[in-house]
Design an enzyme around this catalytic site. Sequence first.
Site, mmCIF file in Angstrom:
data_model
loop_
_atom_site.group_PDB
_atom_site.id
_atom_site.type_symbol
_atom_site.label_atom_id
_atom_site.label_comp_id
_atom_site.label_asym_id
_atom_site.label_seq_id
_atom_site.Cartn_x
_atom_site.Cartn_y
_atom_site.Cartn_z
ATOM 1 N N HIS A 221 -11.618 -2.030 -4.985
ATOM 2 C CA HIS A 221 -11.444 -3.023 -3.907
ATOM 3 C C HIS A 221 -11.913 -4.375 -4.455
ATOM 4 C CE1 HIS A 221 -10.976 -4.566 0.062
ATOM 5 N NE2 HIS A 221 -11.957 -3.977 0.698
ATOM 6 N N HIS A 260 -1.445 -2.255 -5.485
ATOM 7 C CA HIS A 260 -1.957 -2.481 -4.133
ATOM 8 C C HIS A 260 -1.602 -1.301 -3.239
ATOM 9 C CE1 HIS A 260 -2.877 -4.462 -0.320
ATOM 10 N NE2 HIS A 260 -3.683 -5.210 -1.063
ATOM 11 N N ASP A 311 -6.853 -10.259 -6.884
ATOM 12 C CA ASP A 311 -8.021 -10.349 -7.759
ATOM 13 C C ASP A 311 -7.723 -10.827 -9.175
ATOM 14 O OD1 ASP A 311 -10.071 -9.640 -6.042
ATOM 15 O OD2 ASP A 311 -9.687 -7.497 -6.276
#
Length: 374
Positions: A221, A260, A311
């Site tokens: 995450h 994802h 990210d």
Amino acid sequence: MVDKKLTGAGLRGQVAGETALCTVGKSGSGLTYYGYDIKELADKVSFEEVAYLLSRGELPNATQLAEFKARLKQQRGLPQALKDVLERIPADAHPMDVMRTGCSFLGNIEPEQDFSEADAKIERMLAAFPSILLYWYRFSHDGKRIETATDDDSIGAHFLHLLHDKAPSKLHTDVMNTSLILYAEHEFNASTFTARVCASTLSDIFSCVTGAIGSLRGPLHGGANEAAMELIENMQNADDAEQQLMGMLERKEKIMGFGHAIYREFDPRNDIIKEWSEKLSQEFGDSRLYDVSVRCEEVMWREKKLFPNADFFHASAYHYMGIPTKLFTPIFVMSRVSGWTAHVKEQRANNRIIRPSADYTGPAPRPVPALADR
Ligand SMILES: CC(=O)SCCNC(=O)CCNC(=O)[C@H](O)C(C)(C)COP(=O)(O)OP(=O)(O)OC[C@H]1O[C@@H](n2cnc3c(N)ncnc32)[C@H](O)[C@@H]1OP(=O)(O)O
Ligand SMILES: O=C([O-])CC(=O)C(=O)O
């Protein structure tokens, strides 16, 4: 976006509740906050406006925004008891553990006594989280007891100011602003779901956020931005990046910052942060990290049809602004606290305790044997 059947483990594809806050992978570019497209928000407003939107359901007018920002500025100071706790946390602690402890301790000394105090506590966390992180970081790493009450206009600038001991440039302030907007909210992701489960027991808001920080910490995450940095910093140039990645894929290793749970073809936040990373690389005068990141993106799509998530390009962008890698995920906390707490309020407004069922896979009913027979 292409539909892929999302079944089975991880509650994937199952509706676990309702929200008015956010759509992921649905309309427009694929991400909206209260109906506003992420690209337009990133272009036109400040993170403070987004935090207000998430908490109240509407963007603030000029007076509301000025008052909101003034309240945030006033709440950047930390009580001595909290500073004492932060001074006891060692330099080699993970900053996400510092955030978890800082949040939890704030909930001890400034507890949410009643749900009517939720908005005040949300503002306090938004204002205090950068101070908590940097007070600990500067004390444990530089031996300095910094003054956390700065006059910076935004949360992003406040963070950079405390980190570098000087007010940031406009470029860096703008990047932080965009970054905080991109990370603010994302429907029922793991950490937000943690916060909602906790809220559904009618617990206090600090407990909800403390739990959420713990969920965000993991590398699958929020922790992926740090893991992505560890990956790209060892790549010498684009060709080296390609070679290293091909080896990792062959060994079936996971590539952090890619893929994802919901998006199937792209993460709409990627293009936005990627563009800022490129601008920062030009200012920095060394584009190695940006170049290797671009090659990673190409290779991952070509080989696995996997794309960078929010990210991946954050790693190079943060690095170019002189932010130490271990502070990357706590920045996510500084932002996502706006989304978590909005979900806590939404859960409380229409609550039923979240308590799913499980398919039993254990032994059939059996008698308990005597200790001597085991
Ligand atoms: C802000 C955020 O939190 S974004 C997410 C940040 N996390 C990361 O970047 C960690 C790396 N990525 C991952 O681990 C995953 O893509 C997750 C956790 C984000 C999503 O997991 P899932 O929903 O299970 O992924 P999904 O169902 O799309 O996986 C499909 C296949 O691609 C593989 N895959 C997915 N991501 C990656 C990756 N980054 N590297 C290599 N293979 C991958 C999976 O192993 C899976 O293969 P399998 O079917 O043979 O098991
Ligand atoms: O939605 C998810 O599963 C993870 C994510 O991108 C986020 O929380 O921003």
